[in-house]
Write a protein that holds these residues in place. Structure first.
Motif, mmCIF file in Angstrom:
data_model
loop_
_atom_site.group_PDB
_atom_site.id
_atom_site.type_symbol
_atom_site.label_atom_id
_atom_site.label_comp_id
_atom_site.label_asym_id
_atom_site.label_seq_id
_atom_site.Cartn_x
_atom_site.Cartn_y
_atom_site.Cartn_z
ATOM 1 N N LYS A 189 0.839 -1.205 0.000
ATOM 2 C CA LYS A 189 0.000 0.000 0.000
ATOM 3 C C LYS A 189 0.872 1.252 0.000
ATOM 4 O O LYS A 189 0.623 2.207 -0.743
ATOM 5 N N GLY A 190 1.942 1.230 0.825
ATOM 6 C CA GLY A 190 2.864 2.362 0.866
ATOM 7 C C GLY A 190 3.630 2.524 -0.432
ATOM 8 O O GLY A 190 3.783 3.638 -0.952
ATOM 9 N N LEU A 191 4.116 1.400 -0.986
ATOM 10 C CA LEU A 191 4.823 1.442 -2.266
ATOM 11 C C LEU A 191 3.918 1.995 -3.360
ATOM 12 O O LEU A 191 4.327 2.829 -4.178
ATOM 13 N N GLY A 192 2.670 1.507 -3.381
ATOM 14 C CA GLY A 192 1.725 1.938 -4.409
ATOM 15 C C GLY A 192 1.428 3.422 -4.342
ATOM 16 O O GLY A 192 1.272 4.088 -5.378
ATOM 17 N N GLU A 193 1.358 3.942 -3.116
ATOM 18 C CA GLU A 193 1.079 5.369 -2.969
ATOM 19 C C GLU A 193 2.202 6.211 -3.573
ATOM 20 O O GLU A 193 1.949 7.212 -4.251
ATOM 21 N N ILE A 194 3.446 5.795 -3.335
ATOM 22 C CA ILE A 194 4.586 6.546 -3.873
ATOM 23 C C ILE A 194 4.714 6.351 -5.378
ATOM 24 O O ILE A 194 4.860 7.322 -6.143
ATOM 25 N N PHE A 195 4.640 5.111 -5.840
ATOM 26 C CA PHE A 195 4.826 4.849 -7.272
ATOM 27 C C PHE A 195 3.683 5.415 -8.103
ATOM 28 O O PHE A 195 3.824 5.593 -9.317
ATOM 29 N N GLY A 196 2.544 5.683 -7.447
ATOM 30 C CA GLY A 196 1.438 6.328 -8.158
ATOM 31 C C GLY A 196 1.814 7.717 -8.645
ATOM 32 O O GLY A 196 1.187 8.256 -9.568
ATOM 33 N N LYS A 197 2.835 8.303 -8.034
ATOM 34 C CA LYS A 197 3.315 9.625 -8.446
ATOM 35 C C LYS A 197 4.312 9.531 -9.596
ATOM 36 O O LYS A 197 4.732 10.564 -10.128
ATOM 37 N N TYR A 198 4.682 8.295 -9.938
ATOM 38 C CA TYR A 198 5.679 8.087 -10.999
ATOM 39 C C TYR A 198 5.096 7.162 -12.062
ATOM 40 O O TYR A 198 5.213 5.934 -11.977
ATOM 41 N N PRO A 199 4.448 7.713 -13.073
ATOM 42 C CA PRO A 199 3.826 6.883 -14.122
ATOM 43 C C PRO A 199 4.834 5.968 -14.822
ATOM 44 O O PRO A 199 4.443 4.948 -15.403
ATOM 45 N N GLY A 200 6.113 6.315 -14.765
ATOM 46 C CA GLY A 200 7.125 5.498 -15.436
ATOM 47 C C GLY A 200 7.527 4.252 -14.675
ATOM 48 O O GLY A 200 8.265 3.418 -15.197
ATOM 49 N N ILE A 201 7.050 4.084 -13.435
ATOM 50 C CA ILE A 201 7.379 2.892 -12.637
ATOM 51 C C ILE A 201 6.193 1.942 -12.623
ATOM 52 O O ILE A 201 5.056 2.334 -12.345
ATOM 53 N N LYS A 202 6.474 0.676 -12.912
ATOM 54 C CA LYS A 202 5.425 -0.344 -12.953
ATOM 55 C C LYS A 202 5.825 -1.520 -12.057
ATOM 56 O O LYS A 202 6.946 -2.028 -12.157
ATOM 57 N N LEU A 203 4.911 -1.927 -11.183
ATOM 58 C CA LEU A 203 5.146 -3.091 -10.327
ATOM 59 C C LEU A 203 4.574 -4.335 -10.997
ATOM 60 O O LEU A 203 3.449 -4.325 -11.498
ATOM 61 N N VAL A 204 5.362 -5.428 -10.987
ATOM 62 C CA VAL A 204 4.894 -6.693 -11.555
ATOM 63 C C VAL A 204 5.126 -7.806 -10.531
ATOM 64 O O VAL A 204 6.008 -7.712 -9.678
#
Length: 332
Positions: A189-204
């Motif tokens: 949840k914490g990772l998703g909140e931060i990476f949501g600010k970076y469209p260039g980062i994708k979690l798989v």
């Protein structure tokens, strides 16, 4: 006259025997380590706290025990360390039940977000035995408080660090824990909140068939489905070596930045050798000391109720060998 002499001899013999017995008892007492009145020891009715772990013998638990012993010595209370060596809910529940039956004064235990765990905490509470969760929480149970890292904030802090290291772009493979889904959820949840600010980062993630298997299998599955993955995040502790081995076996031409929510000696060695980019310190020793101090405050009715949570510091660990303190201790 003879009668008086006989009485004197008997009295003298009795006194000699008394001194001899006293002297023998003093030596025996010393050999057994029995304290005199000048050195009071804990009585059999002294308060006794039981700490129960899901990972007995691990780096994390050894550090927690250090801190707990420090606090127990300061308060002159007895402390026992129980647990299982591999996460096993049934065994953990059994250990809690035994602690209740043994009439422990208080129980400190790694929390599990599960109905059976909640039932056992309720049983302890009904018996007047307070329960504090440590390192992992069971927020819906009747536990008195939680002591440990804020796992959501761990995700925030690690996410910010990773985004900076990847310059805001990249496909990041996530290796999940086989035993701590609740902790994983908060970190993600914490990772998703931060990476949501970076469209260039994708979690798989690994495929559904493999997402709960060993870290090495998950890593291979991610590499099979996402051959252009740029980095890996490991949610469970002590999985760095497995990820490194899997990644190296698949590509000897590319080094993958690996980030781990852990700072065990094994992980620190991988960081210092350049095989893992960063880890996360959760200050386990402080957890142990704080949990015993809080349990003592509850038992002495100094603070009723306790705060809902007491969060310990979180630090990013890098190859410099220094910890960048990222989240200070606070209660909630």
């Amino acid at each position: 006259m003879k009668k008086l002499i006989l009485i004197a001899i008997i009295s003298s013999s009795f006194l000699t025997l008394s001194f001899s017995l006293y002297y023998m008892f003093t030596i025996y007492q010393s050999d057994l380590g029995i304290a005199s009145r000048a050195e009071p020891m804990l009585s059999e009715h002294a308060e006794r706290i039981v700490i129960i772990s899901q990972e007995q013998g691990s780096f994390m638990m050894n550090e927690i025990q250090k801190g707990a012993r420090t606090a127990a010595d300061a308060h002159q209370i007895k402390i026992d360390f129980w647990g299982v060596y591999r996460s096993n809910l049934d065994e953990l529940i059994k250990q809690i039940d035994i602690a209740i039956a043994s009439k422990a004064s208080g129980i400190i235990v790694e929390g599990v977000d599960h109905p059976e765990f909640d039932r056992m905490v309720k049983k302890a509470t009904a018996k007047g035995i307070p329960v504090i969760t440590i390192n992992s929480d069971a927020p819906d149970s009747l536990r008195k408080s939680y002591v440990g890292s804020d796992h959501y904030q761990e995700g925030i802090i690690m996410g910010e660090y990773i985004a900076t290291q990847l310059n805001g772009r990249g496909t990041v493979g996530v290796v999940k824990s086989m035993t701590s889904p609740g902790t994983d959820e908060l970190r993600l949840k914490g990772l998703g909140e931060i990476f949501g600010k970076y469209p260039g980062i994708k979690l798989v993630f690994a495929s559904a068939d493999n997402e709960t298997l060993q870290p090495k299998i998950q890593t291979n599955d991610i590499l099979n489905h996402y051959p252009k993955v740029d980095a890996f995040i490991s949610l469970p502790a002590d999985s760095g070596e497995s990820i490194v081995q899997a990644a190296k076996s698949r590509s000897r031409m590319k080094d993958y930045p690996i980030f781990i929510f852990d700072d065990s000696p094994q992980t620190v060695m991988l960081i210092n050798n350049g095989l893992v980019q960063a880890g996360l310190s959760q200050h386990y020793e402080e957890m142990g000391e704080m949990s015993v101090n809080l349990m003592k405050r509850w038992l002495d009715a100094i603070q009723l109720p306790l705060d809902n949570s007491y969060f310990t510091p979180i630090s990013i660990v890098t190859s410099t060998g220094e910890e960048e303190t990222a989240f200070e201790n606070h209660s909630k």
